[in-house]
Design a protein around this motif. Sequence first.
Motif, mmCIF file in Angstrom:
data_model
loop_
_atom_site.group_PDB
_atom_site.id
_atom_site.type_symbol
_atom_site.label_atom_id
_atom_site.label_comp_id
_atom_site.label_asym_id
_atom_site.label_seq_id
_atom_site.Cartn_x
_atom_site.Cartn_y
_atom_site.Cartn_z
ATOM 1 N N LEU A 122 25.739 40.145 30.577
ATOM 2 C CA LEU A 122 27.194 40.244 30.592
ATOM 3 C C LEU A 122 27.748 39.049 31.360
ATOM 4 O O LEU A 122 27.427 38.849 32.529
ATOM 5 N N ILE A 123 28.582 38.256 30.697
ATOM 6 C CA ILE A 123 29.227 37.088 31.309
ATOM 7 C C ILE A 123 30.602 37.517 31.785
ATOM 8 O O ILE A 123 31.360 38.137 31.039
ATOM 9 N N TRP A 124 30.942 37.191 33.027
ATOM 10 C CA TRP A 124 32.236 37.596 33.598
ATOM 11 C C TRP A 124 33.010 36.370 34.094
ATOM 12 O O TRP A 124 32.438 35.471 34.704
ATOM 13 N N HIS A 125 34.349 36.388 33.835
ATOM 14 C CA HIS A 125 35.240 35.359 34.371
ATOM 15 C C HIS A 125 36.502 36.039 34.893
ATOM 16 O O HIS A 125 37.195 36.739 34.150
ATOM 17 N N THR A 126 36.797 35.835 36.170
ATOM 18 C CA THR A 126 37.977 36.425 36.801
ATOM 19 C C THR A 126 39.205 35.559 36.523
ATOM 20 O O THR A 126 39.181 34.350 36.747
ATOM 21 N N GLY A 127 40.295 36.193 36.068
ATOM 22 C CA GLY A 127 41.503 35.462 35.735
ATOM 23 C C GLY A 127 42.264 34.965 36.946
ATOM 24 O O GLY A 127 42.159 35.519 38.046
ATOM 25 N N SER A 128 43.060 33.894 36.722
ATOM 26 C CA SER A 128 43.847 33.286 37.805
ATOM 27 C C SER A 128 45.070 32.574 37.258
ATOM 28 O O SER A 128 45.610 31.691 37.916
ATOM 29 N N ALA A 129 45.518 32.915 36.052
ATOM 30 C CA ALA A 129 46.558 32.144 35.366
ATOM 31 C C ALA A 129 46.103 30.700 35.136
ATOM 32 O O ALA A 129 46.920 29.782 35.138
ATOM 33 N N TRP A 130 44.818 30.512 34.951
ATOM 34 C CA TRP A 130 44.195 29.199 34.730
ATOM 35 C C TRP A 130 44.399 28.261 35.928
ATOM 36 O O TRP A 130 44.256 27.054 35.807
ATOM 37 N N SER A 131 44.682 28.838 37.109
ATOM 38 C CA SER A 131 45.024 28.018 38.273
ATOM 39 C C SER A 131 43.842 27.763 39.199
ATOM 40 O O SER A 131 43.964 27.000 40.161
ATOM 41 N N SER A 132 42.692 28.407 38.930
ATOM 42 C CA SER A 132 41.536 28.294 39.818
ATOM 43 C C SER A 132 40.321 27.798 39.049
ATOM 44 O O SER A 132 40.171 28.078 37.855
ATOM 45 N N ASP A 133 39.458 27.067 39.739
ATOM 46 C CA ASP A 133 38.179 26.654 39.142
ATOM 47 C C ASP A 133 37.032 27.480 39.716
ATOM 48 O O ASP A 133 35.884 27.052 39.700
ATOM 49 N N ASP A 134 37.334 28.696 40.194
ATOM 50 C CA ASP A 134 36.308 29.551 40.789
ATOM 51 C C ASP A 134 36.306 30.932 40.138
ATOM 52 O O ASP A 134 36.266 31.962 40.804
ATOM 53 N N GLY A 135 36.349 30.961 38.816
ATOM 54 C CA GLY A 135 36.385 32.222 38.089
ATOM 55 C C GLY A 135 35.129 33.062 38.227
ATOM 56 O O GLY A 135 35.136 34.242 37.878
ATOM 57 N N ARG A 188 21.616 39.028 22.803
ATOM 58 C CA ARG A 188 22.460 40.107 23.320
ATOM 59 C C ARG A 188 23.286 39.599 24.497
ATOM 60 O O ARG A 188 23.013 39.908 25.643
ATOM 61 N N PHE A 189 24.288 38.785 24.172
ATOM 62 C CA PHE A 189 25.220 38.256 25.163
ATOM 63 C C PHE A 189 26.582 38.924 24.960
ATOM 64 O O PHE A 189 27.150 38.893 23.868
ATOM 65 N N ALA A 190 27.112 39.511 26.017
ATOM 66 C CA ALA A 190 28.468 40.053 26.023
ATOM 67 C C ALA A 190 29.305 39.243 27.005
ATOM 68 O O ALA A 190 28.770 38.603 27.917
ATOM 69 N N ILE A 191 30.628 39.262 26.838
ATOM 70 C CA ILE A 191 31.516 38.525 27.727
ATOM 71 C C ILE A 191 32.714 39.403 28.060
ATOM 72 O O ILE A 191 33.171 40.200 27.224
ATOM 73 N N ALA A 192 33.223 39.261 29.299
ATOM 74 C CA ALA A 192 34.349 40.082 29.752
ATOM 75 C C ALA A 192 35.168 39.299 30.764
ATOM 76 O O ALA A 192 34.678 38.382 31.423
ATOM 77 N N GLY A 193 36.437 39.696 30.904
ATOM 78 C CA GLY A 193 37.303 39.075 31.900
ATOM 79 C C GLY A 193 38.678 39.699 31.882
ATOM 80 O O GLY A 193 39.039 40.443 30.966
ATOM 81 N N ASP A 194 39.459 39.393 32.921
ATOM 82 C CA ASP A 194 40.802 39.938 33.043
ATOM 83 C C ASP A 194 41.831 38.820 33.027
ATOM 84 O O ASP A 194 41.590 37.729 33.534
ATOM 85 N N SER A 195 43.001 39.078 32.436
ATOM 86 C CA SER A 195 44.119 38.152 32.379
ATOM 87 C C SER A 195 43.697 36.844 31.695
ATOM 88 O O SER A 195 43.261 36.869 30.555
ATOM 89 N N SER A 196 43.773 35.694 32.389
ATOM 90 C CA SER A 196 43.302 34.468 31.741
ATOM 91 C C SER A 196 41.805 34.537 31.478
ATOM 92 O O SER A 196 41.290 33.855 30.576
ATOM 93 N N GLY A 197 41.088 35.374 32.234
ATOM 94 C CA GLY A 197 39.680 35.639 31.915
ATOM 95 C C GLY A 197 39.541 36.455 30.649
ATOM 96 O O GLY A 197 38.570 36.304 29.898
ATOM 97 N N GLY A 198 40.517 37.341 30.382
ATOM 98 C CA GLY A 198 40.536 38.051 29.110
ATOM 99 C C GLY A 198 40.830 37.113 27.957
ATOM 100 O O GLY A 198 40.250 37.241 26.869
#
Length: 440
Positions: A70-83, A141-151
């Motif tokens: 499972l690949i995860w990226h936390t959203g930040s309105a594309w304002s951060s390089d630390d997702g 079997r790769f899944a991806i998930a995230g919220d806001s800009s991560g979504g």
Amino acid sequence: MHARPRTATIVCMAMALLAAVGLSAALPRPAHAAQVVTDIAYAPAQPAGSRGHLLDLYLPDTGTAPRPLLIWHTGSAWSSDDGKAGADAIAAIFNPLGFAVAGVSVRSSTQAIFPAQVHDIKAAIRWLRANAATYQLDPNRFAIAGDSSGGWLTEMAVFSGGVAALEGNIGVTGVSSAVQTGLAFYSPTDFLQMNAQNLPGGGLDHNSPASPESLLVGCAIQTCPGTVAQANPMTYVDANDPPLLFLHGQADFLVPHGQSELLFNRIKAQCGRATFVSVPAADHMMDQIMDPAQYGAETVRTTANCSETSRVGTLNATWSNFTTFLRGGLQLGTSCEVTYATGAWNGAFNGSVTVRNTGTTPVTGWTITWTWPGNQAISSAWNATVTQAGAQVTARDAGHNTYIGPGSSQSFGFSATATGSNNPPAQFKMNGVTCTRVLG
């Protein structure tokens, strides 16, 4: 549409909120992983010293290898390089279920404009697939998930498989960047319609040159519709896309709920596969989306084969339900039943195990695990490769019997020794999923 007063102030406040509303209120910490590998450079830093081309890997101490990822990226309105920050909380949930978790960072909109962020996530996926054997990951079997800009990033990865213009040439090339399923929370999907969908009480001026969307594409979005169309997940939807589960709050002040309505209707029109969970009273926060007070009130729309079903309150926003969806998309199977029977004689016994796939997706490759309650010891087996370490037993398919379709079953047997009581195992698992036990 004219810009609202105090646009810069509203945008700054919104971006700060977007960066702050991630997972801390909704998820347990710390992650439970057998091994954590941090700050892996999946491509050289751009610009030098930045974090946008780094990923962290959380490898589980349970389940069987190779493991789903499972690949995860936390959203930040594309304002951060630390997702990748926040992936430890996701790993705390999914590592015990046998999933590996990768937290992936991409470049911020101040470091590079679109399509850099999509190039980055695809580069990370290619790196993970190229190095799957090293980290015992299942490349299929790769899944991806995230919220806001991560979504948004999740949806771009899910929908844009095979789109050469979005592949880029960063890092590892010549490897597939495809994912098999996705999970997205409150994502923007069609930038030019966001202002018209704002809540009656107001919202962010997405048309402003200083809005997160305008900063992402490098122009005020209403002035560059061609570029914006390329950045909209809606643009890439077709019938061949992997299944997507996405959730949105009806009271979302920052990304209008209508964005997910548009996406669902587009997927349905293209005969794709998706489940859309609409949560009443929830704003742009994970803890509100997953608030138990909302259970039973969500509207759940599902589409497949160009048709739609809609119901209320039958898919609560829980990690257990999200896991079930992801397992289905990864074709890991979602539920199982094990029938266990024995025949004993002096100090020894034969055992038979029949596992039935009670889920709706096929299982290709299975591993059954259990723990003996006494001093039982396996001496031989048939129709499976069975190993034992202490009281822990692992039975893997024999190669000719890897497939278990929905409603179907496979069986294997073994001989073992035992002295004293010979009680049956309390629990069986198939590919990390606890099965219902039936005694023969």
